[in-house]
Design a protein around this motif. Structure first.
Motif, PDB file in Angstrom:
ATOM      1  N   SER A  36       0.804  -1.230   0.000  1.00  9.98           N
ATOM      2  CA  SER A  36       0.000   0.000   0.000  1.00  9.98           C
ATOM      3  C   SER A  36       0.832   1.273   0.000  1.00  9.98           C
ATOM      4  N   THR A  37       2.086   1.238   0.499  1.00  6.65           N
ATOM      5  CA  THR A  37       2.913   2.450   0.540  1.00  6.65           C
ATOM      6  C   THR A  37       3.743   2.629  -0.727  1.00  6.65           C
ATOM      7  N   VAL A  38       3.607   1.698  -1.672  1.00  7.01           N
ATOM      8  CA  VAL A  38       4.348   1.755  -2.930  1.00  7.01           C
ATOM      9  C   VAL A  38       3.448   2.335  -4.019  1.00  7.01           C
ATOM     10  N   SER A  39       3.954   3.307  -4.769  1.00  3.62           N
ATOM     11  CA  SER A  39       3.184   3.917  -5.852  1.00  3.62           C
ATOM     12  C   SER A  39       3.041   2.949  -7.019  1.00  3.62           C
TER      13      SER A  39
ATOM     14  N   THR B 183       4.809   8.785  -4.238  1.00  3.64           N
ATOM     15  CA  THR B 183       4.156   9.461  -3.112  1.00  3.64           C
ATOM     16  C   THR B 183       5.006   9.404  -1.848  1.00  3.64           C
ATOM     17  N   ASN B 184       5.593   8.253  -1.563  1.00  4.79           N
ATOM     18  CA  ASN B 184       6.325   8.063  -0.310  1.00  4.79           C
ATOM     19  C   ASN B 184       7.837   8.010  -0.476  1.00  4.79           C
ATOM     20  N   GLY B 185       8.333   8.247  -1.677  1.00  7.49           N
ATOM     21  CA  GLY B 185       9.766   8.384  -1.876  1.00  7.49           C
ATOM     22  C   GLY B 185      10.526   7.074  -1.964  1.00  7.49           C
ATOM     23  N   THR B 186      11.771   7.203  -2.446  1.00  5.84           N
ATOM     24  CA  THR B 186      12.705   6.079  -2.560  1.00  5.84           C
ATOM     25  C   THR B 186      13.961   6.419  -1.778  1.00  5.84           C
ATOM     26  N   ARG B 187      14.474   5.455  -0.999  1.00  6.58           N
ATOM     27  CA  ARG B 187      15.689   5.676  -0.217  1.00  6.58           C
ATOM     28  C   ARG B 187      16.679   4.547  -0.479  1.00  6.58           C
ATOM     29  N   VAL B 188      17.972   4.896  -0.441  1.00  8.63           N
ATOM     30  CA  VAL B 188      19.046   3.913  -0.554  1.00  8.63           C
ATOM     31  C   VAL B 188      19.863   3.973   0.725  1.00  8.63           C
ATOM     32  N   ASN B 189      19.895   2.876   1.452  1.00  8.87           N
ATOM     33  CA  ASN B 189      20.571   2.831   2.764  1.00  8.87           C
ATOM     34  C   ASN B 189      20.095   3.965   3.665  1.00  8.87           C
ATOM     35  N   GLY B 190      18.790   4.248   3.616  1.00 12.56           N
ATOM     36  CA  GLY B 190      18.188   5.249   4.495  1.00 12.56           C
ATOM     37  C   GLY B 190      18.239   6.673   3.985  1.00 12.56           C
ATOM     38  N   MET B 191      18.952   6.920   2.860  1.00 14.07           N
ATOM     39  CA  MET B 191      19.084   8.268   2.331  1.00 14.07           C
ATOM     40  C   MET B 191      18.109   8.488   1.173  1.00 14.07           C
ATOM     41  N   PRO B 192      17.224   9.492   1.261  1.00 13.60           N
ATOM     42  CA  PRO B 192      16.290   9.777   0.167  1.00 13.60           C
ATOM     43  C   PRO B 192      17.058  10.164  -1.093  1.00 13.60           C
ATOM     44  N   ILE B 193      16.581   9.728  -2.255  1.00 13.52           N
ATOM     45  CA  ILE B 193      17.231  10.067  -3.515  1.00 13.52           C
ATOM     46  C   ILE B 193      16.279  10.894  -4.377  1.00 13.52           C
ATOM     47  N   THR B 194      16.869  11.779  -5.171  1.00 12.69           N
ATOM     48  CA  THR B 194      16.089  12.623  -6.075  1.00 12.69           C
ATOM     49  C   THR B 194      16.583  12.517  -7.514  1.00 12.69           C
ATOM     50  N   VAL B 195      17.713  11.850  -7.720  1.00  8.34           N
ATOM     51  CA  VAL B 195      18.291  11.659  -9.057  1.00  8.34           C
ATOM     52  C   VAL B 195      18.758  10.208  -9.164  1.00  8.34           C
ATOM     53  N   PRO B 196      19.060   9.733 -10.398  1.00  6.14           N
ATOM     54  CA  PRO B 196      19.573   8.364 -10.539  1.00  6.14           C
ATOM     55  C   PRO B 196      20.779   8.121  -9.636  1.00  6.14           C
ATOM     56  N   THR B 197      20.726   7.040  -8.850  1.00  2.76           N
ATOM     57  CA  THR B 197      21.736   6.758  -7.830  1.00  2.76           C
ATOM     58  C   THR B 197      22.234   5.330  -7.965  1.00  2.76           C
ATOM     59  N   VAL B 198      23.545   5.146  -7.872  1.00  2.00           N
ATOM     60  CA  VAL B 198      24.141   3.813  -7.980  1.00  2.00           C
ATOM     61  C   VAL B 198      23.782   2.971  -6.762  1.00  2.00           C
ATOM     62  N   ILE B 199      23.409   1.726  -6.996  1.00  2.00           N
ATOM     63  CA  ILE B 199      23.183   0.782  -5.900  1.00  2.00           C
ATOM     64  C   ILE B 199      24.090  -0.419  -6.109  1.00  2.00           C
ATOM     65  N   ALA B 200      24.510  -1.043  -5.019  1.00  2.00           N
ATOM     66  CA  ALA B 200      25.492  -2.121  -5.103  1.00  2.00           C
ATOM     67  C   ALA B 200      25.117  -3.253  -4.163  1.00  2.00           C
TER      68      ALA B 200
END
Length: 229
Positions: A152-155, A176-193
């Motif tokens: 329900s919290t996923v758009s 609506t509820n944002g995306t975070r990587v390791n707890g940090m909100p992201i606003t642009v394309p971000t590398v994940i590993a």
């Protein structure tokens, strides 16, 4: 070229930062700021020059640079009051002050690039394994998404994941509820590993990367026989 300082290593050729052996996701402006400061160490770079380098021909408030420096310090494990990495020159600018050790990036064995298989990349959500091949994947609640996270919290269309030549990035799609990587909100394309935690709303997905070139271990005859000890 690899530049090591404290518990961090910056690989300029791969444009990636490690801290404590784990890849640290950096937004493009954060990486650009780190690269500028470390390449021109130990010189102080003025606030005005940093503004022009980071936001060319665009007026930005002084707080934009201050917030960016603060976010970068947090990613590096640095403290603003007793900085060991990014020093503040009062009312002037910033300088990279940590001791840096330079080393060449590890060279691949000739022919290894063509012989090696790409790493297998997948996401783990609620004990469900979601494999990711080469290409783009939209993650969200909608049935049309390639990565369906029914919560329900996923758009409906929450985030876009891109896999290119072994590199993986994630971009929020104005959820609506944002995306975070390791707890940090992201606003642009971000590398994940490997080992990173991706949060879509309140749902947590674990990034896993497995070396597909590892050979299968051959069992002995006794190990294959039923009831063998």
């Amino acid at each position: 070229m690899r530049l090591s300082f404290g518990d961090c290593t910056l690989d300029l050729s791969e444009r990636r930062l490690w801290r404590g052996g784990e890849v640290v996701p950096l937004e493009p402006k954060m990486y650009q700021l780190l690269e500028i400061l470390i390449k021109r160490r130990p010189a102080v770079i003025s606030n005005e020059e940093l503004d022009e380098l980071l936001w060319p021909h665009v007026y930005v408030a002084r707080t934009s640079l201050t917030r960016l420096v603060s976010a970068l310090r947090a990613a590096l494990g640095d403290e603003s009051r007793d900085s060991q990495i990014i020093r503040t020159a009062y009312k002037t600018g910033y300088a990279f002050c940590a001791k840096v050790t330079e080393s060449a990036a590890a060279e691949a064995t000739p022919g290894a690039a063509t012989a090696a298989k790409p790493d297998a990349i997948h996401l783990v959500w609620n004990e469900r394994i979601i494999p990711l091949g080469e290409g783009e994947f939209v993650a969200g609640r909608g049935e049309e998404c390639s990565v369906v996270i029914d919560a329900s919290t996923v758009s409906r269309r929450h985030a876009k994941i891109v896999v290119r030549a072994g590199n993986v990035t994630i971009e929020d799609l104005e959820s609506t509820n944002g995306t975070r990587v390791n707890g940090m909100p992201i606003t642009v394309p971000t590398v994940i590993a490997n080992g990173n935690k991706v949060e879509l709303g309140s749902e947590v997905l674990l990034v896993k990367r497995r070396n597909a070139s590892v050979l299968t271990v051959r069992m002995t005859r006794d190990q294959r026989l039923p009831g063998s000890v």
